[in-house]
Design an enzyme around this catalytic site. Structure first.
Site, mmCIF file in Angstrom:
data_model
loop_
_atom_site.group_PDB
_atom_site.id
_atom_site.type_symbol
_atom_site.label_atom_id
_atom_site.label_comp_id
_atom_site.label_asym_id
_atom_site.label_seq_id
_atom_site.Cartn_x
_atom_site.Cartn_y
_atom_site.Cartn_z
ATOM 1 N N SER A 192 7.487 -24.300 0.571
ATOM 2 C CA SER A 192 8.362 -23.611 -0.373
ATOM 3 C C SER A 192 9.455 -24.563 -0.870
ATOM 4 O O SER A 192 9.154 -25.572 -1.509
ATOM 5 C CB SER A 192 8.941 -22.354 0.276
ATOM 6 O OG SER A 192 9.514 -21.506 -0.675
ATOM 7 N N ASP A 223 -0.024 -16.464 -4.730
ATOM 8 C CA ASP A 223 1.388 -16.558 -4.339
ATOM 9 C C ASP A 223 2.220 -15.607 -5.196
ATOM 10 O O ASP A 223 2.228 -15.698 -6.420
ATOM 11 C CB ASP A 223 1.873 -18.000 -4.529
ATOM 12 C CG ASP A 223 3.228 -18.262 -3.882
ATOM 13 O OD1 ASP A 223 3.995 -17.302 -3.707
ATOM 14 O OD2 ASP A 223 3.502 -19.418 -3.548
ATOM 15 N N HIS A 244 2.242 -16.525 -0.412
ATOM 16 C CA HIS A 244 3.189 -17.624 -0.223
ATOM 17 C C HIS A 244 3.005 -18.292 1.141
ATOM 18 O O HIS A 244 3.168 -19.489 1.286
ATOM 19 C CB HIS A 244 4.611 -17.107 -0.372
ATOM 20 C CG HIS A 244 5.634 -18.184 -0.475
ATOM 21 N ND1 HIS A 244 5.610 -19.151 -1.458
ATOM 22 C CD2 HIS A 244 6.738 -18.473 0.291
ATOM 23 C CE1 HIS A 244 6.634 -19.976 -1.308
ATOM 24 N NE2 HIS A 244 7.322 -19.590 -0.250
#
Length: 848
Positions: free
Chosen positions: A704, A777, A811
């Site tokens: 991330s 995601d 994610h």
């Protein structure tokens, strides 16, 4: 490439394409629009093939999910350690057995993506619902636990205890339905309540009422009919319009896109509230069906606080911004009090809150007193006002005017209610300073002056007083535990030597604290719950570098403790590793820290290939930025696709290497690149100084925002030989209204946005970069497109890169197949480009 062999995708220098292109034609099915139908078609293809399709360029055909080298497969397949759920009565506990890594087929079923949600369209539940497979009931008196019989192969949610701890409710997720099951804590049995079909899409679908015998449940409306049909041809264009009012919005995903999505949202999220008797299964409807975001029983069990969503919906914002009616009902559905009609929140500036009532809830220690917060600045943080918010209370039957409890100078953050009615803590937050103030207030005498209890930086871990210990009241409400004139604080005990959890007793008159317990210097032990009111006995969770976490009954008077669980080591292959908390300075004097892991077979003096794993964070000042986080006394168990699995392959790991971005909250990111580069250099220099790292063989990785950091470090430094970036965002012009703590827009800070976007520096990335991203995601800002475009930019400029897109993953990565494939990719990449990398040319000395 055969399934079951260690993965070496880099045996040939072939350029890898950015995505797995499935050949399944687009289809249109009943109840699904084109987007959802295509998602279903892809799922059907994957189930039929049992493969992850990976397209490589030039096209080589499909590849299966790969195996990581030993002992990683065995570690991934080890049973999950059960989760402990304590009864509110503190006389027994449930050991809840989780499903550690579900197969990919459980994550890629037919789904609808609606208003920020992902829904399994077969059973009307979240696509990634909690997955537990079994329950063991154990008393705290040391008697042997009893395994509760469950259907073979069943998948359950997490149990919810009744207020008295005699029963527990749990959802059972089937292919096409969600059922309500009730467990009996006295007989250790579990049974289905027939006729209750739960709508698990919205909010908390099941809640106990204060009587401990009945629940309020979201159910599928009777005669709901079939899902709405999607037209093969559109009825017309989708139109959005701006009317001259600034309305910046984050880059949300899975939003409504057309009229069919609106109908589908109504269909799947509309629920009929039912009052269900847990003993008999008798059920009675409560009001009319609706889309409920909040349903909260009052402490006396006579009222329901409900929030109902309604049209007009937004195509730019998720459901949490939709219009709603906030009301108090009786159990026939009659509206007893209307708190607010809240419009669509489509024009809020950054940092703003909605005007009117928000954060509404019941006061736990009153029969039926409604509490809410209202902005005194119209919700606009830029307005100059003496007070930002007020908290008010309104007692049933809701006549007259609400009573004001307190006004806050800065934005309201939280309220914690004591089990004694005269105790409450109110916290406010000043975003410009990242600062918290907490006040003690007396809800029984609101006219009295609040007393300032704590006044400190929200990032100050060393002076953090801890969080109040909570308990479940007889009504099912949660409140701070208060005994006499004391409440109890449970904290992490952060210090320069690492975390040592503590339990303090706070005198509410003098504000003096007394330490009742603190973990010793060689283990990590934290208080989980009280067994007795006076805190004479507590339940703790204890672990050390060589002992896995387990629960104990501990006496605070004499320190005696008795084991409540005996969970084994889930990863004995890792027990020889070493873990060390290290500190070191940045060249500008900012103190930094990291946890240095060394593999089990490391020999003193041996320099190893090293991976730096990090995640940047913003701070106002160097003092808080330099505070140490974590403890060397924790037990190490890698989970999911953890980078710590690389310890099994001979790597040293600098885990959580701090990358503080220090400065004024408005301008700190102007020096983002300089600060993360200096932090990375300092971490490497320290590891080299300790004699464990080969400076010629260092890689960097992150997830991330850590992936964003990784690519920037490759673009703007020569510190690393290669990098792995997972689920990141690399072009900040695609998040133009802010990211992380950044509140300036692209148009207010264009130079900064462009400077820190590694996409725009793709021509400078000369070290090999592995990009990994979930195909689905849904995290704001980290669209899968970010990795696709980053790969294309590097490839177009002649760099070395590989892109791996994971079907069905969001994610983070959940499926057993995906997790092992990610680890296989990371190991193969770092083995080739870090572990076995040739020495650098003299003109590129390491770390310069």
């Amino acid at each position: 490439m055969s399934h079951g062999q260690p993965f070496n995708p880099l045996a040939k220098d072939e350029t890898i394409c950015q995505t797995a292109r499935r050949s399944t034609d687009a289809i249109v099915l009943p109840s699904l629009n084109v987007r959802t139908a295509n998602h279903l078609a892809g799922w059907l293809a994957r189930v039929a093939l049992g493969l992850a399709l990976v397209c490589v360029g030039p096209l080589r055909g499909a590849e299966v999910y790969q195996k990581a080298p030993a002992p990683i497969p065995a570690l991934l397949d080890a049973p999950a350690t059960p989760v402990v759920s304590l009864s509110p009565a503190r006389d027994r506990m449930l050991l809840v057995q989780g499903v550690k890594l579900p197969p990919i087929t459980e994550l890629t079923g037919p789904a609808a993506r609606l208003a920020g949600y992902r829904l399994n369209t077969l059973n009307n539940a979240p696509l990634r619902a909690a997955r537990y497979s079994g329950f063991t009931l154990a008393a705290l008196d040391g008697a042997p636990g009893k395994t509760i019989a469950t259907p073979p192969g069943a998948r359950f949610g997490f149990p919810v205890w009744s207020p008295d701890g005699k029963l527990f409710a749990v959802l059972k997720y089937n292919v096409s339905t969600v059922e309500l099951w009730i467990g009996d804590a006295q007989t250790a049995t579990l049974r289905r309540l027939r006729g209750v079909l739960v709508n698990a899409a919205p909010g908390d679908p099941v809640q106990w009422l204060p009587d401990g015998q009945s629940l309020v449940c979201h159910t599928i409306p009777a005669n709901r009919g079939k899902a709405p049909m999607s037209l093969r041809a559109p009825a017309g264009p989708v139109i959005q319009e701006s009317k001259g009012v600034a309305a910046p919005a984050r880059t949300y995903q899975d939003l409504l896109e057309d009229a069919h999505d609106e109908l589908a949202f109504d269909y799947y999220f509309t629920a009929q509230l039912m009052r269900v008797n847990a003993r008999t299964g008798a059920a009675a409807p409560v009001g009319k069906p609706g889309i409920f975001s909040v349903v909260e029983p009052s402490p006396d069990g006579a009222h329901l606080l409900v929030s109902r969503l309604h049209r007009p919906y937004s195509y730019l914002l998720p459901a949490s911004f939709f219009p709603r009616e906030v009301e108090v009902w009786d159990f026939t559905g009659k509206v007893e009090f209307k708190l607010a009609s809240i419009p669509l929140a489509d024009d809020l500036p950054p940092g703003a809150v909605m005007p009117g009532p928000r954060r509404y809830h019941w006061r736990p220690t009153a029969p039926a007193t409604l509490v809410w917060v209202e902005a005194l600045d119209g919700g606009d943080p830029k307005r100059k006002v003496p007070h930002r918010d007020k908290i008010v209370m309104h007692e049933a039957p809701f006549r007259g005017s609400p009573e004001e409890l307190i006004r806050t100078q800065h934005r309201f953050s939280a309220i914690s209610w004591g089990e004694k009615s005269w105790v409450a803590l109110v916290k406010e937050y000043q975003s410009s300073k990242r600062w918290n103030r907490t006040f003690l207030v007396n809800p029984d005498a609101p006219a009295g002056a609040p007393r300032l209890l704590w006044d400190l930086s929200a990032q100050d871990r060393y002076n953090d007083p801890g969080a109040p210990m909570m308990r479940t009241l007889a009504t099912g409400q949660r409140a701070m535990r208060v005994n006499g004139n004391y409440l109890y604080l449970n904290g992490s005990g952060a210090s320069a030597e690492g975390d040592r959890p503590f339990l303090d007793r706070l005198n509410l008159e003098t504000f003096q604290t007394e330490r009742l317990f603190q973990s010793d210097e060689h283990s990590y032990e934290s208080v989980i719950a009280f067994v007795s009111t006076e805190a004479a006995q507590v339940i703790t969770r204890h672990e050390s570098p060589t002992n896995p976490p387990n629960y104990f009954l501990r006496s605070l008077k004499d320190g005696a403790r008795r084991a409540l669980t005996r969970f084994p080591d889930p990863a004995p292959q890792l027990r020889g590793l070493t873990r060390q908390l290290i500190t070191y300075p940045r060249d500008d004097g900012v103190p930094l820290s990291a946890t240095l892991f060394l593999p089990p077979d490391h020999r003193p003096g041996q320099r190893l290939p090293t991976i730096v794993w990090a995640y940047p964070r913003e701070y106002n000042d160097a003092d808080t930025a330099g505070q140490v986080a974590g403890s060397a006394n924790r037990f190490t168990t890698p989970f999911a696709a953890s980078h710590l699995f690389l310890l099994t392959q001979g790597y040293a790991i600098l885990d959580g290497a701090t990358m503080p971005v220090v400065g004024d909250v408005k301008t700190a990111n102007d020096t983002f690149l300089e600060q993360i580069t200096a932090s990375a250099r300092a971490a490497i220099d320290k590891a080299v100084e300790l004699g464990v790292t080969d400076p010629q063989r260092v890689g960097v990785a992150g997830h991330s925002y850590g992936a964003f950091m990784t690519v920037n470090l490759l673009a703007h430094s020569d510190l690393f030989r290669a990098g792995v970036a997972r689920s990141g965002a690399y072009n900040r012009t695609l998040t133009p209204f802010g990211f992380q703590s950044e509140r300036r827009s692209l148009w207010e800070a264009q130079d900064m946005y462009l400077k820190i976007s590694p996409f725009l520096a793709a021509d400078k990335i000369k070290e090999p970069l592995l990009l990994i991203h979930g195909e689905d995601d849904n995290n704001p800002g980290t669209f899968t497109l970010q990795s696709e475009r980053m790969f294309q930019a590097i490839r177009g400029n002649g760099g070395i890169a590989r892109l791996v897109l994971l079907p069905g993953e969001s994610h983070s990565y959940d499926a057993r197949e995906s997790v092992e494939h990610v680890l296989a990719e990371m190991i193969a990449w770092f083995d080739k480009y870090v572990k076995h990398a040739p020495p650098r040319a003299p003109e590129h000395p390491p770390g310069r």
